[in-house]
Design a protein around this motif. Sequence first.
Motif, PDB file in Angstrom:
ATOM      1  N   ALA A 115       1.471 -26.459  -7.203  1.00 38.38           N
ATOM      2  CA  ALA A 115       0.412 -26.998  -6.353  1.00 38.38           C
ATOM      3  C   ALA A 115       0.948 -27.295  -4.968  1.00 38.38           C
ATOM      4  N   GLY A 116       0.045 -27.309  -3.990  1.00 40.01           N
ATOM      5  CA  GLY A 116       0.403 -27.663  -2.629  1.00 40.01           C
ATOM      6  C   GLY A 116      -0.721 -28.454  -1.997  1.00 40.01           C
ATOM      7  N   ALA A 117      -0.379 -29.431  -1.162  1.00 37.79           N
ATOM      8  CA  ALA A 117      -1.398 -30.269  -0.531  1.00 37.79           C
ATOM      9  C   ALA A 117      -0.921 -30.757   0.824  1.00 37.79           C
ATOM     10  N   ILE A 118      -1.879 -31.019   1.712  1.00 34.32           N
ATOM     11  CA  ILE A 118      -1.568 -31.593   3.022  1.00 34.32           C
ATOM     12  C   ILE A 118      -2.598 -32.669   3.319  1.00 34.32           C
ATOM     13  N   ALA A 119      -2.201 -33.639   4.136  1.00 29.59           N
ATOM     14  CA  ALA A 119      -3.106 -34.736   4.463  1.00 29.59           C
ATOM     15  C   ALA A 119      -2.883 -35.201   5.893  1.00 29.59           C
ATOM     16  N   MET A 135       2.710 -24.946  -1.263  1.00 32.24           N
ATOM     17  CA  MET A 135       2.918 -24.585  -2.662  1.00 32.24           C
ATOM     18  C   MET A 135       3.909 -23.440  -2.809  1.00 32.24           C
ATOM     19  N   GLN A 136       3.780 -22.437  -1.972  1.00 28.51           N
ATOM     20  CA  GLN A 136       4.551 -21.211  -2.153  1.00 28.51           C
ATOM     21  C   GLN A 136       5.883 -21.184  -1.417  1.00 28.51           C
ATOM     22  N   HIS A 137       6.024 -21.999  -0.354  1.00 33.06           N
ATOM     23  CA  HIS A 137       7.207 -21.852   0.490  1.00 33.06           C
ATOM     24  C   HIS A 137       7.936 -23.158   0.769  1.00 33.06           C
ATOM     25  N   SER A 138       7.655 -24.198  -0.002  1.00 35.40           N
ATOM     26  CA  SER A 138       8.398 -25.443   0.162  1.00 35.40           C
ATOM     27  C   SER A 138       8.809 -25.972  -1.204  1.00 35.40           C
ATOM     28  N   ILE A 233      -3.572 -34.107  -6.247  1.00 32.67           N
ATOM     29  CA  ILE A 233      -3.604 -33.288  -7.455  1.00 32.67           C
ATOM     30  C   ILE A 233      -3.960 -34.166  -8.658  1.00 32.67           C
ATOM     31  N   GLY A 234      -5.009 -33.766  -9.362  1.00 32.64           N
ATOM     32  CA  GLY A 234      -5.474 -34.530 -10.513  1.00 32.64           C
ATOM     33  C   GLY A 234      -6.682 -35.394 -10.210  1.00 32.64           C
ATOM     34  N   ALA A 235      -6.861 -35.765  -8.947  1.00 32.79           N
ATOM     35  CA  ALA A 235      -8.009 -36.602  -8.579  1.00 32.79           C
ATOM     36  C   ALA A 235      -9.172 -35.739  -8.115  1.00 32.79           C
ATOM     37  N   GLY A 236      -8.984 -35.011  -7.001  1.00 30.98           N
ATOM     38  CA  GLY A 236     -10.047 -34.148  -6.490  1.00 30.98           C
ATOM     39  C   GLY A 236      -9.832 -32.682  -6.739  1.00 30.98           C
ATOM     40  N   THR A 237      -8.618 -32.306  -7.131  1.00 34.77           N
ATOM     41  CA  THR A 237      -8.259 -30.903  -7.327  1.00 34.77           C
ATOM     42  C   THR A 237      -7.323 -30.780  -8.526  1.00 34.77           C
ATOM     43  N   TYR A 238      -7.645 -29.854  -9.447  1.00 34.92           N
ATOM     44  CA  TYR A 238      -6.758 -29.652 -10.590  1.00 34.92           C
ATOM     45  C   TYR A 238      -7.072 -28.332 -11.276  1.00 34.92           C
ATOM     46  N   ALA A 239      -6.019 -27.687 -11.788  1.00 33.21           N
ATOM     47  CA  ALA A 239      -6.198 -26.477 -12.597  1.00 33.21           C
ATOM     48  C   ALA A 239      -5.056 -26.359 -13.591  1.00 33.21           C
ATOM     49  N   ASN A 240      -5.383 -25.927 -14.796  1.00 34.41           N
ATOM     50  CA  ASN A 240      -4.377 -25.542 -15.778  1.00 34.41           C
ATOM     51  C   ASN A 240      -4.804 -24.196 -16.361  1.00 34.41           C
ATOM     52  N   ARG A 241      -4.309 -23.831 -17.524  1.00 34.03           N
ATOM     53  CA  ARG A 241      -4.652 -22.520 -18.084  1.00 34.03           C
ATOM     54  C   ARG A 241      -6.011 -22.512 -18.788  1.00 34.03           C
TER      55      ARG A 241
END
Length: 337
Positions: A115-119, A135-138, A233-241
């Motif tokens: 996951a990746g997020a910014i604020a 998410m992909q580069h840090s 992550i988990g509050a407003g945005t979440y994904a699993n399989r």
Amino acid sequence: MSKRLRARLLGLTLSACAAPALAATPVLVIHGGAGVEKGSLSAEEQAAAREAMARALRAGHDVLQKGGSAVDAVAATITVMEDAPQFNAGRGAVFTHDGRNELDAAIMDGDSGQAGAIAGVHRVRNPIQLAKAVMQHSAHVMLAGEGAEVFAKEQGIALVDPSYFRTDKRWQQLQKALKEEAAGQAHADVETAKHFGTVGALALDARGHLAAGTSTGGMTNKRYGRVGDSPVIGAGTYANRQCAVSGTGWGEYYLRAVAAYDICARVKYAGHSVQQAAEAVIDQEIPAAGGNGGAIALDAQGNMAFPFNTQGMYRGWIGADGVPHVAIFTDEAFPTH
């Protein structure tokens, strides 16, 4: 080794190296925020919002049809919505108490759990693209403020002058809110008073992988660098399989309820359908605590849910036939399969 056995083993090897069979029919689901009321939108504004949602759905669908990942589809979809001034994200972001635009976003890959997020950024044209880069580069999940913008510059993410985000409608909403605050009055304008302005997207790709993303400009007249649920992550945005969720509601309540994760946990551990799980959290748990709003949810079989407890929620989806389905208000016909 006999020729027959050698040929059989070779066939098995070639079969293993061949492209895997499609695991799912791609589906894309979006929201543009709950809390919208009929009296707050002109016919022209409604038409513009519907057109923007359809355009965003087509952008994400194009990625999926070309074999792209759920993550890429979500990012492409939200980018279009961030560029549309009809929504409280990116170009249409609301203003803080200090007259600035503070942007938050998050994205999550349900297959890998990354996951990746910014604020709290002020110059990032498309916050969802920065969240994806985090998410992909840090080595991190969330970056905030100036540090996030330094990372954006290093990653080649487009930065703009803060004036890019200024729209007259949002500026006037702030002026009205400031006057009402000074007079000790409640907000008379629904658009100003509401806590629901976000955009979000969920995707199921051909490999059966899910992804979720959310982007927001926060709350009109917010102070102190307030951050809501969208980038958490988990509050407003979440994904699993098994499940993906993007919320749109009063962020403080979604944070306390860990709402997006709760929905997916009910699907994964309790065996609830996404409809059952999403309605339980959005229409029962959140209101019982004093909040309101909506969400979108999608499972690995392509089942979707659009619960909301306000007069309207910008929402839409697109499936195999490539036809966008969009709606705003509760009384609209809106097929979900």
